[in-house]
Design an enzyme around this catalytic site. Sequence first.
Site, PDB file in Angstrom:
ATOM      1  N   ASP A  34       0.883  -1.094   0.122  1.00  0.00           N
ATOM      2  CA  ASP A  34       0.029   0.037  -0.051  1.00  0.00           C
ATOM      3  C   ASP A  34       1.031   1.233   0.063  1.00  0.00           C
ATOM      4  OD1 ASP A  34      -2.228   1.676   0.562  1.00  0.00           O
ATOM      5  OD2 ASP A  34      -3.286   0.060   1.247  1.00  0.00           O
ATOM      6  N   VAL A  40       0.601   2.388  -7.052  1.00  0.00           N
ATOM      7  CA  VAL A  40       0.129   1.661  -8.231  1.00  0.00           C
ATOM      8  C   VAL A  40       0.268   2.800  -9.557  1.00  0.00           C
ATOM      9  CG1 VAL A  40      -1.559   0.149  -7.278  1.00  0.00           C
ATOM     10  CG2 VAL A  40      -2.524   2.410  -7.991  1.00  0.00           C
ATOM     11  N   TYR A 129     -14.597   8.166 -11.372  1.00  0.00           N
ATOM     12  CA  TYR A 129     -14.737   6.924 -10.806  1.00  0.00           C
ATOM     13  C   TYR A 129     -15.568   5.960 -11.741  1.00  0.00           C
ATOM     14  CZ  TYR A 129     -15.177   3.530  -7.146  1.00  0.00           C
ATOM     15  OH  TYR A 129     -15.198   2.258  -6.251  1.00  0.00           O
ATOM     16  N   THR A 164     -16.571   1.216   3.894  1.00  0.00           N
ATOM     17  CA  THR A 164     -15.173   1.379   4.278  1.00  0.00           C
ATOM     18  C   THR A 164     -14.845   2.851   4.451  1.00  0.00           C
ATOM     19  OG1 THR A 164     -14.676   1.614   1.934  1.00  0.00           O
ATOM     20  CG2 THR A 164     -14.994  -0.830   2.856  1.00  0.00           C
TER      21      THR A 164
HETATM   22  N1  LIG Z   1     -16.180   0.083  -0.658  1.00  0.00           N
HETATM   23  C1  LIG Z   1     -17.223   0.040  -1.768  1.00  0.00           C
HETATM   24  O1  LIG Z   1     -18.480   0.391  -1.464  1.00  0.00           O
HETATM   25  C2  LIG Z   1     -16.571  -0.252  -3.077  1.00  0.00           C
HETATM   26  C3  LIG Z   1     -17.432  -0.466  -3.861  1.00  0.00           C
HETATM   27  C4  LIG Z   1     -17.127  -0.802  -5.199  1.00  0.00           C
HETATM   28  C5  LIG Z   1     -15.784  -1.028  -5.491  1.00  0.00           C
HETATM   29  N2  LIG Z   1     -14.892  -0.686  -4.533  1.00  0.00           N
HETATM   30  C6  LIG Z   1     -13.289  -0.683  -4.779  1.00  0.00           C
HETATM   31  O2  LIG Z   1     -12.743  -1.503  -4.175  1.00  0.00           O
HETATM   32  C7  LIG Z   1     -11.326  -1.161  -3.735  1.00  0.00           C
HETATM   33  C8  LIG Z   1     -11.290  -1.131  -2.296  1.00  0.00           C
HETATM   34  O3  LIG Z   1     -11.951   0.153  -1.587  1.00  0.00           O
HETATM   35  P1  LIG Z   1     -12.126  -0.086  -0.169  1.00  0.00           P
HETATM   36  O4  LIG Z   1     -13.461   0.665  -0.162  1.00  0.00           O
HETATM   37  O5  LIG Z   1     -11.583  -0.968   0.477  1.00  0.00           O
HETATM   38  O6  LIG Z   1     -11.305   1.542  -0.098  1.00  0.00           O
HETATM   39  P2  LIG Z   1     -10.226   2.029   1.085  1.00  0.00           P
HETATM   40  O7  LIG Z   1      -9.999   3.130   0.905  1.00  0.00           O
HETATM   41  O8  LIG Z   1     -10.504   1.278   2.476  1.00  0.00           O
HETATM   42  O9  LIG Z   1      -8.945   1.079   0.496  1.00  0.00           O
HETATM   43  C9  LIG Z   1      -8.280   1.432  -0.602  1.00  0.00           C
HETATM   44  C10 LIG Z   1      -6.723   1.528  -0.475  1.00  0.00           C
HETATM   45  O10 LIG Z   1      -6.421   1.516  -1.473  1.00  0.00           O
HETATM   46  C11 LIG Z   1      -4.998   2.643  -1.206  1.00  0.00           C
HETATM   47  N3  LIG Z   1      -4.391   3.204  -2.188  1.00  0.00           N
HETATM   48  C12 LIG Z   1      -4.987   4.442  -2.455  1.00  0.00           C
HETATM   49  N4  LIG Z   1      -4.255   4.961  -3.646  1.00  0.00           N
HETATM   50  C13 LIG Z   1      -3.284   4.156  -3.812  1.00  0.00           C
HETATM   51  C14 LIG Z   1      -2.126   4.034  -4.831  1.00  0.00           C
HETATM   52  N5  LIG Z   1      -1.851   5.013  -5.573  1.00  0.00           N
HETATM   53  N6  LIG Z   1      -1.429   3.133  -4.694  1.00  0.00           N
HETATM   54  C15 LIG Z   1      -1.557   1.969  -3.876  1.00  0.00           C
HETATM   55  N7  LIG Z   1      -2.653   2.056  -2.761  1.00  0.00           N
HETATM   56  C16 LIG Z   1      -3.419   2.958  -2.994  1.00  0.00           C
HETATM   57  C17 LIG Z   1      -5.610   3.200  -0.057  1.00  0.00           C
HETATM   58  O11 LIG Z   1      -4.300   3.920   0.950  1.00  0.00           O
HETATM   59  C18 LIG Z   1      -6.316   2.245   0.903  1.00  0.00           C
HETATM   60  O12 LIG Z   1      -5.472   1.467   1.740  1.00  0.00           O
HETATM   61  C19 LIG Z   1     -11.169   0.092  -4.569  1.00  0.00           C
HETATM   62  O13 LIG Z   1     -10.858  -0.001  -5.921  1.00  0.00           O
HETATM   63  C20 LIG Z   1     -12.632   0.443  -4.777  1.00  0.00           C
HETATM   64  O14 LIG Z   1     -12.718   1.590  -5.846  1.00  0.00           O
HETATM   65  C21 LIG Z   1     -15.092  -0.330  -3.201  1.00  0.00           C
END
Ligand SMILES: NC(=O)c1ccc[n+]([C@@H]2O[C@H](COP(=O)([O-])OP(=O)(O)OC[C@H]3O[C@@H](n4cnc5c(N)ncnc54)[C@H](O)[C@@H]3O)[C@@H](O)[C@H]2O)c1
Length: 236
Positions: A34, A40, A129, A164
Amino acid sequence: MGEPVAVVVGGASGIGAAIATAFENDGWRVVVADLPATDVTDEDSVAALLDGVLASHGRLDCVVNSAGVSTLGQITELAVDEWRRVVDVCLTGAFIVMKHAGQRLSAGGSIISLSSLNGRQPGGGLAPYCASKAGLSMLTEVGALELGPRGIRVNAIAPGLVVTPLTQPAMEIPGIEADYLENTPLGRSGTPEEIAEAAVYLAKAQWVTGEVLDINGGAHLMRYPDLHKHVLAAFG
Ligand SMILES: NC(=O)c1ccc[n+]([C@@H]2O[C@H](COP(=O)([O-])OP(=O)(O)OC[C@H]3O[C@@H](n4cnc5c(N)ncnc54)[C@H](O)[C@@H]3O)[C@@H](O)[C@H]2O)c1
């Protein structure tokens, strides 16, 4: 060679953290990456991560990319830099992880990305997004075509609402969570663990590739909440 090895990028929080735990419980060795050590959007940083895993564990079986960010703003108001920030992480970052995982995985290995309900359902105020996630769903299909002949599978999970740190701020705006749940046949949000179960399944499902798996309580059958209406009601 021991147990299979999974890397979870964006694994420090939310869904990624639950995925890391689920892989561990399933008997995998797991490397969590992370910010700030792995970004990334930085190709060298992703390459160094995966080279380091191969050097220290001797094998690489699955790369999960759960890194994601979002923003809220109407297209006519949105700064181009803000558009680029989200697309850079959610789409270009997914490409970079797929590229470098695809170079290093061998037959039997797989890549799993986190797309979203917003990859198929538009949400007002979420243009970068939604566009990124729609692109990521298609990138998954192209990746599966290109890497299939080498025995590498490429899949994605498209979650609906999971509370989250990413989604918590929106939940604090009155009306948004209720609107989500009214448009979800199963009437509740999901848990990170429910998404993580699917990741473990996809990592082992040797005849599944090019799949974008909806896990959303049926929300894709209805409509996305009207975020703009709730934001206007809350803040004018
Ligand atoms: N939570 C939801 O409802 C939901 C729904 C659909 C999709 N998603 C997708 O699931 C994935 C995880 O989301 P989440 O809800 O766990 O969010 P979160 O914010 O809890 O976790 C996301 C993680 O990505 C890391 N991150 C951000 N930018 C980064 C970078 N440049 N390089 C490396 N790491 C990086 C952050 O530090 C964090 O630890 C994401 O891709 C999100 O778009 C989430």
